[in-house]
Design a protein around this motif. Structure first.
Motif, PDB file in Angstrom:
ATOM      1  N   ASN A 247      36.994  36.438  21.118  1.00 25.97           N
ATOM      2  CA  ASN A 247      37.504  37.433  22.060  1.00 25.97           C
ATOM      3  C   ASN A 247      38.602  36.774  22.896  1.00 25.97           C
ATOM      4  O   ASN A 247      38.386  36.381  24.049  1.00 25.97           O
ATOM      5  CB  ASN A 247      36.360  37.941  22.952  1.00 25.97           C
ATOM      6  N   GLN A 248      39.770  36.673  22.319  1.00 21.08           N
ATOM      7  CA  GLN A 248      40.855  35.920  22.948  1.00 21.08           C
ATOM      8  C   GLN A 248      41.286  36.527  24.280  1.00 21.08           C
ATOM      9  O   GLN A 248      41.610  35.808  25.228  1.00 21.08           O
ATOM     10  CB  GLN A 248      42.053  35.853  21.996  1.00 21.08           C
ATOM     11  N   GLU A 249      41.256  37.856  24.372  1.00 17.56           N
ATOM     12  CA  GLU A 249      41.661  38.510  25.610  1.00 17.56           C
ATOM     13  C   GLU A 249      40.719  38.161  26.759  1.00 17.56           C
ATOM     14  O   GLU A 249      41.156  37.857  27.874  1.00 17.56           O
ATOM     15  CB  GLU A 249      41.692  40.030  25.416  1.00 17.56           C
ATOM     16  N   SER A 250      39.399  38.184  26.478  1.00 16.68           N
ATOM     17  CA  SER A 250      38.433  37.825  27.513  1.00 16.68           C
ATOM     18  C   SER A 250      38.578  36.371  27.924  1.00 16.68           C
ATOM     19  O   SER A 250      38.478  36.028  29.103  1.00 16.68           O
ATOM     20  CB  SER A 250      37.006  38.083  27.011  1.00 16.68           C
ATOM     21  N   ALA A 251      38.824  35.495  26.955  1.00 18.10           N
ATOM     22  CA  ALA A 251      39.002  34.067  27.262  1.00 18.10           C
ATOM     23  C   ALA A 251      40.190  33.878  28.193  1.00 18.10           C
ATOM     24  O   ALA A 251      40.130  33.090  29.153  1.00 18.10           O
ATOM     25  CB  ALA A 251      39.193  33.279  25.976  1.00 18.10           C
ATOM     26  N   ALA A 252      41.276  34.598  27.925  1.00 10.08           N
ATOM     27  CA  ALA A 252      42.472  34.467  28.755  1.00 10.08           C
ATOM     28  C   ALA A 252      42.213  34.970  30.172  1.00 10.08           C
ATOM     29  O   ALA A 252      42.646  34.358  31.159  1.00 10.08           O
ATOM     30  CB  ALA A 252      43.624  35.246  28.130  1.00 10.08           C
ATOM     31  N   ARG A 253      41.472  36.076  30.294  1.00 10.69           N
ATOM     32  CA  ARG A 253      41.176  36.618  31.627  1.00 10.69           C
ATOM     33  C   ARG A 253      40.264  35.696  32.407  1.00 10.69           C
ATOM     34  O   ARG A 253      40.435  35.512  33.623  1.00 10.69           O
ATOM     35  CB  ARG A 253      40.546  38.003  31.489  1.00 10.69           C
ATOM     36  N   ILE A 254      39.288  35.100  31.739  1.00  9.75           N
ATOM     37  CA  ILE A 254      38.380  34.172  32.414  1.00  9.75           C
ATOM     38  C   ILE A 254      39.148  32.951  32.903  1.00  9.75           C
ATOM     39  O   ILE A 254      38.961  32.483  34.025  1.00  9.75           O
ATOM     40  CB  ILE A 254      37.232  33.761  31.478  1.00  9.75           C
ATOM     41  N   ARG A 255      40.037  32.421  32.052  1.00 12.45           N
ATOM     42  CA  ARG A 255      40.851  31.258  32.458  1.00 12.45           C
ATOM     43  C   ARG A 255      41.670  31.598  33.711  1.00 12.45           C
ATOM     44  O   ARG A 255      41.796  30.775  34.625  1.00 12.45           O
ATOM     45  CB  ARG A 255      41.784  30.847  31.326  1.00 12.45           C
ATOM     46  N   ALA A 256      42.247  32.804  33.739  1.00 11.92           N
ATOM     47  CA  ALA A 256      43.088  33.191  34.867  1.00 11.92           C
ATOM     48  C   ALA A 256      42.297  33.315  36.161  1.00 11.92           C
ATOM     49  O   ALA A 256      42.836  33.102  37.252  1.00 11.92           O
ATOM     50  CB  ALA A 256      43.792  34.510  34.553  1.00 11.92           C
ATOM     51  N   LEU A 257      41.011  33.664  36.053  1.00  7.81           N
ATOM     52  CA  LEU A 257      40.178  33.872  37.236  1.00  7.81           C
ATOM     53  C   LEU A 257      39.461  32.618  37.707  1.00  7.81           C
ATOM     54  O   LEU A 257      38.958  32.573  38.835  1.00  7.81           O
ATOM     55  CB  LEU A 257      39.132  34.966  36.946  1.00  7.81           C
ATOM     56  N   MET A 258      39.378  31.617  36.845  1.00  7.82           N
ATOM     57  CA  MET A 258      38.675  30.391  37.218  1.00  7.82           C
ATOM     58  C   MET A 258      39.442  29.625  38.290  1.00  7.82           C
ATOM     59  O   MET A 258      40.671  29.631  38.323  1.00  7.82           O
ATOM     60  CB  MET A 258      38.462  29.499  35.987  1.00  7.82           C
ATOM     61  N   PHE A 259      38.708  28.973  39.171  1.00  9.21           N
ATOM     62  CA  PHE A 259      39.311  28.094  40.174  1.00  9.21           C
ATOM     63  C   PHE A 259      38.842  26.676  39.874  1.00  9.21           C
ATOM     64  O   PHE A 259      37.653  26.381  39.962  1.00  9.21           O
ATOM     65  CB  PHE A 259      38.903  28.502  41.585  1.00  9.21           C
ATOM     66  N   THR A 260      39.747  25.823  39.478  1.00  6.59           N
ATOM     67  CA  THR A 260      39.412  24.490  39.017  1.00  6.59           C
ATOM     68  C   THR A 260      39.978  23.420  39.951  1.00  6.59           C
ATOM     69  O   THR A 260      40.705  23.731  40.902  1.00  6.59           O
ATOM     70  CB  THR A 260      39.959  24.263  37.594  1.00  6.59           C
TER      71      THR A 260
END
Length: 359
Positions: A247-260
């Motif tokens: 699910n590439q779209e979900s992976a991209a959205r999760i990456r964008a929302l993560m705070f690292t």
């Protein structure tokens, strides 16, 4: 928390349904709800699973802890499959609308009728029960947009009943003349008659809170981003790589929302100085030991030459560090940063100028 609770309670009535186990290793093929919840909570651990545990009642805790104690070994591939299934279910879930009647209909299919009656009576209860707590959890901008169409005296009464910090944020988002009028009325306010207060509470419930409850739905990707923030680096990479395939779209959205940890490089000078005053020197040294050159220079730029030299000596004195130790130190710094933001001492910005998030 609804997703975690649904996983925990699904099939909980079927106590004889056990996961398939071969040679002491448990698979998810026939796991029931409590067993699946147990795996997720074990992955999250104490710190990141605490808020989920707090949402369960005593009976749910008993069911999950029993499932956890009897779980056995679940290998990494099985855990990955379970987490990906969980993410997939959240990502594909449609919008839902809650109502009093629909809630009763659902509960009557799950719980004894007398228990349902007690629960719904509690919800239906006297006007205003938990109303001010509910308002305290509503975004200040959303609340201000609703209140700006009310009478100034009504706004004054409402703001006098909620937390001072939240009231300040609401006032900040009201039109200037209206906010000044409201402040003046709050200063002159005397005791409010119970009938008037009940009327305000009922109006809020029917015209605002109930409507907001029916329409608000938290993006599941936000929740998964918070969960992924709790993973160590290798686990994070493994799950994101698997999501890229499925699910590439979900992976991209999760990456964008993560705070690292790398996002700390976006702190403004004032926020960075606040963080530097709060962070333990040993934690900072361990975090920077495994950081990129750019991140090291970013933090060194906020120090004096002497402090930079001392920090570099401390880092060298640590010797070789396991990646896990670096990850833990960087996670502590991220957690401290978020805590400072929650207290209003710093503001966090993430993403480009068109996609700013304030935690």
């Amino acid at each position: 928390m609804a997703a975690e609770r649904s996983i925990a309670t699904r099939n909980s009535g079927n106590r004889d349904s056990d996961a398939t186990s071969y040679g002491g290793v448990t698979t998810i093929a026939e796991m029931n709800g409590p067993q699946r919840a147990a795996v997720i909570l074990l992955v999250l651990g104490e710190d990141h699973g605490r808020t989920i545990w707090q949402e369960f009642d005593d009976e749910e805790i008993r069911i999950i802890t029993r499932a956890m104690a009897e779980l056995g070994t679940v290998d990494a591939d099985e855990v990955e499959r379970l987490m990906l299934d969980f993410v997939g279910r959240l990502s594909s879930a449609g919008a839902v609308t809650g109502s009093f009647d629909r809630t009763i209909s659902l509960l009557e299919k799950i719980l004894p009728s007398d228990q349902v009656a007690l629960i719904m009576e509690e919800i239906r209860g006297p006007a205003g029960r938990n109303m001010w707590q509910k308002l305290g959890n509503i975004d200040a901008v959303v609340l201000a947009n609703f209140l700006k169409n009310e009478y100034p005296q009504t706004i004054a009464v409402i703001l006098s009943k909620i937390r001072a910090e939240h009231a300040a944020n609401v006032l900040r988002n009201l039109p200037n003349e209206l906010s000044i009028d409201v402040v003046s009325r709050m200063l002159r306010m005397e005791s409010v008659q119970k009938e008037a207060l009940d009327h305000i509470e009922n109006t809020l419930r029917t015209e605002f809170v109930s409507t907001l409850t029916q329409t608000r739905r938290r993006d599941p990707h936000e929740m998964m981003a918070e969960i992924f923030n709790g993973f160590d680096r290798q686990t994070e990479i493994r799950f994101l790589a698997a999501l890229d395939d499925s699910n590439q779209e979900s992976a991209a959205r999760i990456r964008a929302l993560m705070f690292t940890f790398e996002d700390l490089g976006k702190l403004d000078p004032a926020a960075l100085q606040t963080l530097m005053r709060q962070v333990d020197k040993d934690t900072l040294a361990r975090a920077l030991k495994g950081a990129s050159e750019d991140m090291r220079n970013f933090f060194f730029g906020a120090m004096s030459q002497r402090a930079t030299k001392n920090m570099q000596d401390d880092m060298q004195g640590l010797g070789p560090l396991r990646l896990k130790e670096v990850d833990e130190a960087q996670a502590k710094m991220v957690a401290l940063t978020k805590d400072l933001a929650d207290k209003g001492e710093i503001v966090l910005a993430k993403g480009n100028s068109e996609d700013e998030l304030v935690y």
